[in-house]
Design an enzyme around this catalytic site. Sequence first.
Site, PDB file in Angstrom:
ATOM      1  N   ALA A  68      25.493 -81.782  61.182  1.00  0.00           N
ATOM      2  CA  ALA A  68      24.434 -81.134  61.969  1.00  0.00           C
ATOM      3  C   ALA A  68      23.635 -80.177  61.089  1.00  0.00           C
ATOM      4  O   ALA A  68      24.139 -79.694  60.062  1.00  0.00           O
ATOM      5  CB  ALA A  68      25.046 -80.362  63.138  1.00  0.00           C
ATOM      6  N   ASP A  69      22.420 -79.922  61.508  1.00  0.00           N
ATOM      7  CA  ASP A  69      21.599 -78.941  60.789  1.00  0.00           C
ATOM      8  C   ASP A  69      20.675 -78.225  61.767  1.00  0.00           C
ATOM      9  O   ASP A  69      20.091 -78.848  62.642  1.00  0.00           O
ATOM     10  CB  ASP A  69      20.755 -79.621  59.703  1.00  0.00           C
ATOM     11  CG  ASP A  69      20.156 -78.581  58.774  1.00  0.00           C
ATOM     12  OD1 ASP A  69      20.880 -78.109  57.874  1.00  0.00           O
ATOM     13  OD2 ASP A  69      18.988 -78.205  58.973  1.00  0.00           O
ATOM     14  N   THR A  70      20.562 -76.914  61.588  1.00  0.00           N
ATOM     15  CA  THR A  70      19.741 -76.090  62.480  1.00  0.00           C
ATOM     16  C   THR A  70      18.651 -75.367  61.689  1.00  0.00           C
ATOM     17  O   THR A  70      18.941 -74.786  60.635  1.00  0.00           O
ATOM     18  CB  THR A  70      20.631 -75.032  63.179  1.00  0.00           C
ATOM     19  OG1 THR A  70      21.656 -75.709  63.907  1.00  0.00           O
ATOM     20  CG2 THR A  70      19.821 -74.161  64.143  1.00  0.00           C
TER      21      THR A  70
END
Length: 198
Positions: A68-70
């Site tokens: 995941a990446d934010t």
Amino acid sequence: MIPFILASSSPRRQELLKQVNYSFEIITKDTSEQVQENLLPEKLVLQLANRKAEAVFDDHPDRIVLGADTIVAKADNILGKPESKEEAFQMLKLLSGCRHSVYTGVSILSRDQTQHFYQQTDVEMYELTDDEIMRYLNSGEPIGKAGSYAIQGLGAYLVKEIKGDYNNVVGLPLAKVMRALAAYSIFPEDKKLNSWKE
Ligand SMILES: Cc1cn([C@H]2C[C@H](O)[C@@H](COP(=O)(O)OP(=O)(O)OP(=O)(O)O)O2)c(=O)[nH]c1=O
């Protein structure tokens, strides 16, 4: 139940998944955060999430791997994790009194299927004085947080309103992730959750 691999060192993502009783193990691999310029925020988080998942999946092709990446986006500005206190100050100054969007991209890889999705949450911040920003920076909380704040911590003080999934701001769109993982028959089997049947 075979635990899936969380390809993320983010304590926030780990906490969110523990909260809903998932069994997972953490295996991470360093990946580059370099991307081509002018990428739309949703494309950017999908690319980075996939890169993180792929790096681990290459070593564990028989497992289910989640990356995941934010990031935080305000108009054309894409804000990742600050590299210095000065940069964090500039980010919070930019976000002060305005609306921005938080995007989290998720990539779930397995031998049988691949799932990629992202979620957007809109956040409005209170107008912040320089003194308030400095006091927040001195807490040390902005380090390692996209956009230099943590809504789940002292950063709650900065946030006026949100529209969308709160967990997505913290680092993982939990509802979408749970729904995606349901496709692999690894729904949590915690007895406490279905004790009403006994
Ligand atoms: C906006 C916001 C971000 N964040 C965090 C979530 C992510 O951990 C971080 C964004 O960085 P990411 O690069 O998405 O993740 P990471 O470096 O922490 O972990 P990894 O690359 O190993 O997966 O910002 C909060 O904790 N609260 C918030 O309110």
